[in-house]
Structures are given as C-alpha cells and as structure tokens.
Scaffold this motif. Sequence first.
Motif, PDB file in Angstrom:
ATOM      1  N   GLN A 110       0.763  -1.043   0.188  1.00  0.00           N
ATOM      2  CA  GLN A 110      -0.080  -0.011  -0.154  1.00  0.00           C
ATOM      3  C   GLN A 110       0.889   1.428  -0.075  1.00  0.00           C
ATOM      4  O   GLN A 110       0.556   1.988  -0.832  1.00  0.00           O
ATOM      5  N   ASP A 111       1.939   1.170   1.014  1.00  0.00           N
ATOM      6  CA  ASP A 111       2.708   2.442   0.938  1.00  0.00           C
ATOM      7  C   ASP A 111       3.337   2.833  -0.377  1.00  0.00           C
ATOM      8  O   ASP A 111       3.571   3.937  -0.732  1.00  0.00           O
ATOM      9  N   THR A 112       3.957   1.511  -0.831  1.00  0.00           N
ATOM     10  CA  THR A 112       4.678   1.882  -2.061  1.00  0.00           C
ATOM     11  C   THR A 112       3.722   2.167  -3.255  1.00  0.00           C
ATOM     12  O   THR A 112       4.160   3.328  -4.118  1.00  0.00           O
ATOM     13  N   ALA A 113       2.605   1.534  -3.384  1.00  0.00           N
ATOM     14  CA  ALA A 113       1.643   1.808  -4.325  1.00  0.00           C
ATOM     15  C   ALA A 113       1.135   3.562  -4.265  1.00  0.00           C
ATOM     16  O   ALA A 113       1.260   4.138  -5.399  1.00  0.00           O
ATOM     17  N   ALA A 114       0.803   4.151  -3.057  1.00  0.00           N
ATOM     18  CA  ALA A 114       0.447   5.479  -2.875  1.00  0.00           C
ATOM     19  C   ALA A 114       1.708   6.352  -3.254  1.00  0.00           C
ATOM     20  O   ALA A 114       1.323   7.466  -3.732  1.00  0.00           O
ATOM     21  N   ARG A 115       2.946   5.837  -3.326  1.00  0.00           N
ATOM     22  CA  ARG A 115       3.998   6.802  -3.744  1.00  0.00           C
ATOM     23  C   ARG A 115       4.199   6.616  -5.266  1.00  0.00           C
ATOM     24  O   ARG A 115       4.897   7.582  -5.674  1.00  0.00           O
ATOM     25  N   LEU A 116       3.591   5.829  -5.956  1.00  0.00           N
ATOM     26  CA  LEU A 116       4.084   5.699  -7.663  1.00  0.00           C
ATOM     27  C   LEU A 116       3.614   6.860  -8.197  1.00  0.00           C
ATOM     28  O   LEU A 116       4.270   7.035  -9.254  1.00  0.00           O
ATOM     29  N   GLU A 117       2.705   7.459  -7.953  1.00  0.00           N
ATOM     30  CA  GLU A 117       1.970   8.635  -8.828  1.00  0.00           C
ATOM     31  C   GLU A 117       3.126   9.834  -8.809  1.00  0.00           C
ATOM     32  O   GLU A 117       3.183  10.391  -9.675  1.00  0.00           O
ATOM     33  N   SER A 132      12.220  -5.591  -8.820  1.00  0.00           N
ATOM     34  CA  SER A 132      11.595  -6.711  -7.694  1.00  0.00           C
ATOM     35  C   SER A 132      10.758  -5.706  -6.638  1.00  0.00           C
ATOM     36  O   SER A 132      11.031  -4.378  -6.715  1.00  0.00           O
ATOM     37  N   PRO A 133       9.852  -6.321  -6.009  1.00  0.00           N
ATOM     38  CA  PRO A 133       8.991  -5.671  -5.196  1.00  0.00           C
ATOM     39  C   PRO A 133       9.761  -5.003  -4.084  1.00  0.00           C
ATOM     40  O   PRO A 133       9.709  -4.008  -3.714  1.00  0.00           O
ATOM     41  N   LEU A 134      10.972  -5.521  -3.868  1.00  0.00           N
ATOM     42  CA  LEU A 134      11.888  -5.188  -2.607  1.00  0.00           C
ATOM     43  C   LEU A 134      12.592  -3.797  -3.143  1.00  0.00           C
ATOM     44  O   LEU A 134      12.460  -2.797  -2.294  1.00  0.00           O
ATOM     45  N   GLU A 135      12.999  -3.824  -4.259  1.00  0.00           N
ATOM     46  CA  GLU A 135      13.632  -2.643  -4.899  1.00  0.00           C
ATOM     47  C   GLU A 135      12.714  -1.575  -5.125  1.00  0.00           C
ATOM     48  O   GLU A 135      13.131  -0.381  -4.699  1.00  0.00           O
ATOM     49  N   ALA A 136      11.513  -1.727  -5.492  1.00  0.00           N
ATOM     50  CA  ALA A 136      10.464  -0.782  -5.430  1.00  0.00           C
ATOM     51  C   ALA A 136      10.192  -0.118  -4.392  1.00  0.00           C
ATOM     52  O   ALA A 136      10.058   0.968  -3.897  1.00  0.00           O
ATOM     53  N   GLN A 137      10.011  -1.111  -3.285  1.00  0.00           N
ATOM     54  CA  GLN A 137       9.598  -0.667  -1.890  1.00  0.00           C
ATOM     55  C   GLN A 137      10.819   0.255  -1.282  1.00  0.00           C
ATOM     56  O   GLN A 137      10.627   1.167  -0.642  1.00  0.00           O
ATOM     57  N   SER A 138      11.813  -0.181  -1.584  1.00  0.00           N
ATOM     58  CA  SER A 138      13.374   0.579  -0.899  1.00  0.00           C
ATOM     59  C   SER A 138      13.163   1.873  -1.759  1.00  0.00           C
ATOM     60  O   SER A 138      13.532   2.947  -1.106  1.00  0.00           O
ATOM     61  N   ILE A 139      13.003   2.009  -3.063  1.00  0.00           N
ATOM     62  CA  ILE A 139      13.016   3.316  -3.655  1.00  0.00           C
ATOM     63  C   ILE A 139      11.882   4.341  -3.187  1.00  0.00           C
ATOM     64  O   ILE A 139      11.976   5.269  -2.843  1.00  0.00           O
ATOM     65  N   ALA A 140      10.812   3.669  -2.839  1.00  0.00           N
ATOM     66  CA  ALA A 140       9.484   4.466  -2.347  1.00  0.00           C
ATOM     67  C   ALA A 140       9.753   4.926  -1.317  1.00  0.00           C
ATOM     68  O   ALA A 140       9.634   6.324  -0.853  1.00  0.00           O
ATOM     69  N   ALA A 141      10.290   4.279  -0.227  1.00  0.00           N
ATOM     70  CA  ALA A 141      10.512   4.545   0.987  1.00  0.00           C
ATOM     71  C   ALA A 141      11.883   5.642   1.203  1.00  0.00           C
ATOM     72  O   ALA A 141      11.617   6.827   1.941  1.00  0.00           O
ATOM     73  N   ALA A 142      12.683   5.547   0.149  1.00  0.00           N
ATOM     74  CA  ALA A 142      13.935   6.373   0.375  1.00  0.00           C
ATOM     75  C   ALA A 142      13.542   7.803  -0.100  1.00  0.00           C
ATOM     76  O   ALA A 142      13.931   8.975   0.379  1.00  0.00           O
ATOM     77  N   THR A 143      12.516   7.577  -1.445  1.00  0.00           N
ATOM     78  CA  THR A 143      12.475   9.032  -1.956  1.00  0.00           C
ATOM     79  C   THR A 143      11.038   9.817  -0.993  1.00  0.00           C
ATOM     80  O   THR A 143      10.985  10.958  -1.472  1.00  0.00           O
ATOM     81  N   GLN A 144      10.715   9.341   0.028  1.00  0.00           N
ATOM     82  CA  GLN A 144       9.733  10.114   0.794  1.00  0.00           C
ATOM     83  C   GLN A 144      10.741  11.192   1.471  1.00  0.00           C
ATOM     84  O   GLN A 144      10.190  11.987   1.775  1.00  0.00           O
ATOM     85  N   ALA A 145      12.004  10.832   1.652  1.00  0.00           N
ATOM     86  CA  ALA A 145      12.948  12.012   2.138  1.00  0.00           C
ATOM     87  C   ALA A 145      13.385  12.722   1.309  1.00  0.00           C
ATOM     88  O   ALA A 145      13.697  13.880   1.527  1.00  0.00           O
TER      89      ALA A 145
END
Length: 200
Positions: A110-117, A132-145
């Motif tokens: 959910q958190d990753t999907a919400a960031r994709l826009e 991979s899902p792990l890579e996408a989640q890592s990018i989404a989390a890092a780019t919040q900062a």
Amino acid sequence: MRGVLARTTTLEATTTPEAPAEADLGEARVHLEALRRWVAALEPATLDPGTARTVLSFAADVEHLGAGLGLRVTHRALQGAPWREEGYRSSAAWLAETLRSSVPQAVAAQDTAARLEELPATTEALAAGRLSPLEAQSIAAATQADSFAEEALLEAAGSLPVHQFTLAAKRLARAAQDGDPEHRGRLHDRRFVRSWTDVD
C-alpha cells in the motif's frame, strides 16, 4: 536444453503485446494460460544445471512483472474496496487476503503503491519488470525523504547486488533526513551511491 530455451524465447515473444488503452484481460489471460501450460509441462529433473539457472532467471522476470503490475493497480483497486462489508479489519487485511500475503507485506505494498504517482520513472521500471518488489519498496521509502534520489537509486538497482542496494537506499534516506548539505549534489555521482554500501 535448446528445446527449453526455445520455448522460453517463444513465451517472451508472445507475452509482450503492446499495452492497450484499457486493460484487455481476455488477451492477457490467454498468455497467462499459455505460461501455465508451459510451467506444468516442465520437468525440472530433466534440465541440466545451466538450463535450470536460465529458467530460474526467467521465473524471476515473470515474478517481477506480475508483482509490478499488482503494485501499479493497488492504489486504484483500494478506492472503494469493500473491506468493511466483507468483514476485514482494515484495507490492508483485505489486500493481504487478495494477494495471499501477510498484512505487513500488504501494508508495504500500500505504501509503495501510494508513492508511485510521484515516481514516474519507478512506475515505468515496474511496468517493464526491471524492479523486484523489494527494490520498488526501497525506492519508494527512500524518496519520501528526498524525491531527487529516484534517478540515482534506479541506476543503482541495475548495478548493485540487492543487499547493497537496499542498504544504499536506507542510508540515502537517512542522509536526507539528517539534512546533509552536500547530499543532493552528490546524488549524481555514481561513486556516491556506491559509497553508501560500505560496511561501518
């Protein structure tokens, strides 16, 4: 060996149609059924180790493509999802059941999907099955900062081992959160991203 590789190449050629304006699930399901038949007919014990490694890599490609598709539609699918009506405690619990995953995994999705826009390049990489899902989640989390980290992290995802990549993403995010004044300027230096993988 050649037979397996030839069939793998044929599947790759026939499962990449040009994306239509609207989801054509009928055509997609035809390709999915063809893949299911190929998987069911495969006899792992008959493969030599080299061919098995090729098939393993192909399986990872399929997994990443499917997971990327799921992430790209999750945010939209959750809009108006009947999780309360169906007796779930949260939208994450409903998503976990839909995906047959754990609730923590569903929350991460959910958190990753919400960031994709806000991450068009990451979304494009997911659509192509390059993450991979792990890579996408890592990018989404890092780019919040720091959203400027997306380009550097996507490049790193294609060149670093996964454990080094996730470590780099965490440390890049921490540097942005800590207000490192030189952080943003150094994102364009490939050596900078790699430096975050050094063990303390």
